[in-house]
Design a protein around this motif. Structure first.
Motif, PDB file in Angstrom:
ATOM      1  N   GLY A  73       0.814  -1.212   0.000  1.00  0.00           N
ATOM      2  CA  GLY A  73       0.000   0.000   0.000  1.00  0.00           C
ATOM      3  C   GLY A  73       0.845   1.258   0.000  1.00  0.00           C
ATOM      4  O   GLY A  73       0.500   2.255  -0.651  1.00  0.00           O
ATOM      5  N   ALA A  74       1.980   1.223   0.718  1.00  0.00           N
ATOM      6  CA  ALA A  74       2.889   2.378   0.709  1.00  0.00           C
ATOM      7  C   ALA A  74       3.477   2.597  -0.681  1.00  0.00           C
ATOM      8  O   ALA A  74       3.700   3.742  -1.102  1.00  0.00           O
ATOM      9  N   MET A  75       3.718   1.508  -1.417  1.00  0.00           N
ATOM     10  CA  MET A  75       4.230   1.642  -2.784  1.00  0.00           C
ATOM     11  C   MET A  75       3.199   2.294  -3.705  1.00  0.00           C
ATOM     12  O   MET A  75       3.561   2.982  -4.665  1.00  0.00           O
ATOM     13  N   VAL A  76       1.924   2.096  -3.412  1.00  0.00           N
ATOM     14  CA  VAL A  76       0.879   2.775  -4.180  1.00  0.00           C
ATOM     15  C   VAL A  76       0.991   4.285  -3.985  1.00  0.00           C
ATOM     16  O   VAL A  76       0.837   5.071  -4.940  1.00  0.00           O
ATOM     17  N   VAL A  77       1.268   4.699  -2.756  1.00  0.00           N
ATOM     18  CA  VAL A  77       1.453   6.128  -2.478  1.00  0.00           C
ATOM     19  C   VAL A  77       2.666   6.666  -3.236  1.00  0.00           C
ATOM     20  O   VAL A  77       2.622   7.758  -3.820  1.00  0.00           O
ATOM     21  N   VAL A  78       3.767   5.898  -3.256  1.00  0.00           N
ATOM     22  CA  VAL A  78       4.958   6.297  -4.008  1.00  0.00           C
ATOM     23  C   VAL A  78       4.616   6.450  -5.485  1.00  0.00           C
ATOM     24  O   VAL A  78       5.042   7.408  -6.151  1.00  0.00           O
ATOM     25  N   ALA A  79       3.845   5.495  -6.008  1.00  0.00           N
ATOM     26  CA  ALA A  79       3.453   5.562  -7.420  1.00  0.00           C
ATOM     27  C   ALA A  79       2.617   6.805  -7.697  1.00  0.00           C
ATOM     28  O   ALA A  79       2.770   7.450  -8.744  1.00  0.00           O
ATOM     29  N   TRP A  80       1.750   7.166  -6.760  1.00  0.00           N
ATOM     30  CA  TRP A  80       0.912   8.352  -6.968  1.00  0.00           C
ATOM     31  C   TRP A  80       1.761   9.615  -6.944  1.00  0.00           C
ATOM     32  O   TRP A  80       1.527  10.547  -7.723  1.00  0.00           O
ATOM     33  N   ILE A  81       2.778   9.664  -6.081  1.00  0.00           N
ATOM     34  CA  ILE A  81       3.650  10.833  -6.015  1.00  0.00           C
ATOM     35  C   ILE A  81       4.412  11.016  -7.334  1.00  0.00           C
ATOM     36  O   ILE A  81       4.599  12.139  -7.816  1.00  0.00           O
ATOM     37  N   ALA A  82       4.858   9.896  -7.909  1.00  0.00           N
ATOM     38  CA  ALA A  82       5.632   9.951  -9.163  1.00  0.00           C
ATOM     39  C   ALA A  82       4.757   9.757 -10.391  1.00  0.00           C
ATOM     40  O   ALA A  82       5.286   9.491 -11.477  1.00  0.00           O
TER      41      ALA A  82
END
Length: 339
Positions: A208-217
């Protein structure tokens, strides 16, 4: 305003009504399916039994220890795998790829076998780290191989990935058979949420944290989806963005593998369906892909639980059948919008 911005803006009025009602539908389905998932199973867990029995009842214990963790795990897997597939498609510039059709999942499984052989007592977080490292290598190998494939050959790219995954999977199966670890490996590779409970799903929050990273980038992923030369001309560090995308894909794949096993076709089907509705802007698509992926896996998980109740069909079987049908439809439909 760039040509891309003008194109996106000009399509918004036409797409907004359809996006609105589909978005509401996805949100309603997510809530309804999540609530249904809490009360479907062999044991008697219903709103009435929870309310009448109180917090110390068996129904309340099962709800907290099993049903809520399972529902959260299903939502996290659906959302994160959908995002992993979306990013993979941007990196490769091909709509018919995702971790399970590019060899990434098979490389991660090879990493799991490596931990069983050399580090049998390794904690789950260590196994996830090794699987993520192997998945990262697998992503890099696929991206290197696909450089030699013409971009316009849409079907050829996923076929190369499937063949690469087949070779790695065959090697993994061979060594697992020779070392008498085939059954143990099968428990990790078969997608199922039957064993999910409190204390056995928390690593999915990393996905789920990687989803946030993907949204930032997200904006950077949209740009690199237009090609390396275009991204470089805009001043974007292409290699760095690709490295971030590879890391996100590898960590999500590893977290899902060590928790729920292999879930095929999810990262391929969901982004394509979302693309048909709202287009290819990654930032706008990420919430849609996450929500649609969660709804898709929740629905398949409920089917897996009720078709042969009190027995449970592995989720990977249901997702594989539905995903394969949708994959064929995407391949054969006219006017495909794939790159």
């Amino acid at each position: 305003m760039t040509t891309l911005d003008r194109t996106s803006t000009s399509t918004l009025p036409h797409l907004r009504p359809r996006r609105s009602w589909v978005g509401v539908l996805v949100g309603v389905l997510l809530v309804v399916l999540a609530l249904t998932s809490l009360f479907v199973g062999v044991s008697d867990v219903s709103p009435a039994s929870v309310l009448t029995g109180g917090p110390d009842s068996d129904a309340a214990f099962l709800l907290v220890a099993s049903r809520i963790p399972r529902t959260l795990a299903v939502i996290l897997v659906g959302a994160s795998l959908g995002i992993a597939g979306l990013i993979m498609q941007m990196l490769v510039r091909n709509k018919f790829v995702e971790p399970s059709t590019t060899g990434v999942t098979e490389f991660a499984s090879l990493g799991m076998l490596t931990t069983m052989v050399f580090f049998p007592g390794l904690a789950v977080v260590g196994k996830m780290g090794v699987a993520a490292a192997f998945g990262l290598v697998g992503t890099w190998v696929f991206l290197r191989v696909v450089r030699f494939v013409p971009v316009r050959q849409l079907v050829l790219v996923p076929l190369v990935g499937i063949m690469l995954g087949g070779v790695v999977g065959a090697v993994t199966t061979f060594f697992a058979y020779r070392l008498d670890l085939l059954q143990s490996l099968g428990q990790w590779s078969q997608g199922s949420f039957a064993t999910i409970m409190q204390g056995r799903y928390e690593f999915l929050w990393i996905a789920g944290a990687m989803v946030v990273v993907a949204w930032i980038a997200a904006d950077r992923f949209s740009v690199i989806g237009l090609g390396e030369e275009f991204a470089t001309n805009l001043g974007l560090d292409y290699r760095r963005v690709v490295a971030v995308g590879m890391l996100v894909i590898a960590v999500i794949t590893a977290a899902v593998l060590v928790t729920a096993g292999m879930i095929p076709f999810l990262g391929l089907v969901v982004p394509n369906v979302v693309s048909l509705i709202i287009g290819d802007n990654v930032r706008r698509a990420i919430p849609w892909v996450a929500g649609t992926g969660a709804v898709f896996v929740l629905a398949c998980d409920l089917i897996a639980r009720v078709v042969r109740m009190p027995y449970e069909i592995p989720l990977s079987v249901i997702v594989g059948v539905v995903g394969a049908v949708l994959f064929l439809w995407l391949l054969l439909r006219r006017g495909s919008r794939a790159h």
